[in-house]
Design an enzyme around this catalytic site. Structure first.
Site, short mmCIF file in Angstrom:
data_model
loop_
_atom_site.label_atom_id
_atom_site.label_comp_id
_atom_site.label_asym_id
_atom_site.label_seq_id
_atom_site.Cartn_x
_atom_site.Cartn_y
_atom_site.Cartn_z
N CYS A 84 0.87 -1.19 0.00
CA CYS A 84 0.00 0.00 0.00
C CYS A 84 0.90 1.23 0.00
O CYS A 84 2.08 1.13 -0.36
CB CYS A 84 -0.97 -0.03 1.19
SG CYS A 84 -0.20 0.01 2.82
N ASN A 128 2.30 1.46 4.35
CA ASN A 128 2.62 0.19 5.03
C ASN A 128 2.33 0.26 6.52
O ASN A 128 3.01 -0.37 7.33
CB ASN A 128 4.08 -0.24 4.76
CG ASN A 128 4.41 -1.68 5.14
OD1 ASN A 128 5.54 -2.00 5.48
ND2 ASN A 128 3.42 -2.56 5.10
N CYS A 181 -1.37 0.79 7.38
CA CYS A 181 -2.81 0.51 7.52
C CYS A 181 -3.22 -0.73 6.73
O CYS A 181 -3.42 -1.81 7.31
CB CYS A 181 -3.65 1.70 7.08
SG CYS A 181 -3.40 3.19 8.08
N ARG A 182 -3.35 -0.62 5.40
CA ARG A 182 -3.92 -1.71 4.62
C ARG A 182 -3.01 -2.91 4.46
O ARG A 182 -3.42 -4.05 4.70
CB ARG A 182 -4.35 -1.18 3.23
CG ARG A 182 -5.49 -0.20 3.30
CD ARG A 182 -5.64 0.58 2.00
NE ARG A 182 -4.50 1.48 1.78
CZ ARG A 182 -4.34 2.24 0.71
NH1 ARG A 182 -5.23 2.19 -0.26
NH2 ARG A 182 -3.30 3.04 0.59
N SER A 183 -1.77 -2.69 4.02
CA SER A 183 -0.93 -3.86 3.70
C SER A 183 -0.50 -4.67 4.93
O SER A 183 -0.45 -5.90 4.84
CB SER A 183 0.26 -3.49 2.80
OG SER A 183 1.11 -2.57 3.41
N ASP A 208 -8.20 3.92 1.04
CA ASP A 208 -7.23 4.32 2.05
C ASP A 208 -7.99 4.80 3.30
O ASP A 208 -8.72 5.78 3.23
CB ASP A 208 -6.40 5.46 1.45
CG ASP A 208 -5.32 5.94 2.38
OD1 ASP A 208 -5.33 5.56 3.57
OD2 ASP A 208 -4.46 6.71 1.92
P1 4NP Z 1 -1.77 2.81 4.07
O1 4NP Z 1 -2.44 4.16 4.64
O2 4NP Z 1 -1.23 3.16 2.70
O3 4NP Z 1 -2.93 1.88 4.00
O4 4NP Z 1 -0.71 2.42 5.05
C1 4NP Z 1 -1.78 5.40 4.69
C2 4NP Z 1 -0.88 5.64 5.69
C3 4NP Z 1 -0.26 6.87 5.76
C4 4NP Z 1 -0.53 7.85 4.81
C5 4NP Z 1 -1.42 7.58 3.80
C6 4NP Z 1 -2.05 6.35 3.73
N1 4NP Z 1 0.10 9.11 4.90
O5 4NP Z 1 -0.22 9.99 4.07
O6 4NP Z 1 0.97 9.31 5.78
#
Ligand code: 4NP
Length: 155
Positions: free
Chosen positions: A8, A11, A13-15, A124
């Site tokens: 993602c 790294n 939240c989703r992955s 997201d």
């Molecule tokens: P992820 O979520 O891609 O599912 O881990 C996010 C985590 C952090 C950010 C964006 C999405 N950020 O902008 O910091």
């Protein structure tokens, strides 16, 4: 052994949640699979998953609290057989690092496992609330169930 990478943006939240869910399912089936996750960005390198991710996973009996964020690297194309991305921007970011068609062929939008050729994204959840994390869990759980089943017949 099949090596699977979940990708993602951050790294956190989703992955990592996808990694935890797929690991739990493959362990339950006794499959010989290596699972990891990475982010396309460098925003959260070295951090544990977001608190909301850890809590959501814990509510489903999965511990992702000890995972640590890392950035996707070109060597991941060699280390993994299948690279599942959460959304279209992850897809273009990973594809932009591919060295050849073999690398490109490894990259798939995760939800195409559930809804073939739909090119849907796992949304997201970072800027939203708890419900967003549960929605993500439901999507990831469906996809990981199908991946685990397919691994069972191929490994
Ligand atoms: P992820 O979520 O891609 O599912 O881990 C996010 C985590 C952090 C950010 C964006 C999405 N950020 O902008 O910091």
């Amino acid at each position: 052994m099949t090596n699977i990478l979940m990708v993602c943006l951050g790294n956190i939240c989703r992955s990592p949640l996808a990694e935890g869910i797929l690991r739990a399912k493959t362990e339950k089936l006794g499959l010989n699979v290596k699972i990891d996750s990475a982010g396309t960005s460098n925003y959260h390198i070295g951090e544990h998953p977001d608190k909301r991710t850890v809590l959501n996973a814990m509510n489903h009996g999965i511990d992702v609290s000890k995972l640590k964020a890392r950035q996707f690297i070109v060597d991941d194309f060699d280390a993994f057989d299948r690279i599942f991305v959460m959304d279209s921007s992850n897809y273009s970011d990973v594809i932009s690092l591919a060295r050849n068609n073999d690398d490109k062929r490894k990259v798939e939008l995760l939800l195409n496992c559930v809804y073939p050729m739909s090119n849907m994204s796992v949304p997201d959840p970072y800027f939203g609330g708890e419900q967003g994390f549960e929605n993500v869990y439901i999507l990831l759980d469906k996809a990981c169930e199908l991946i685990a089943e397919s691994l069972q017949t191929t490994s």
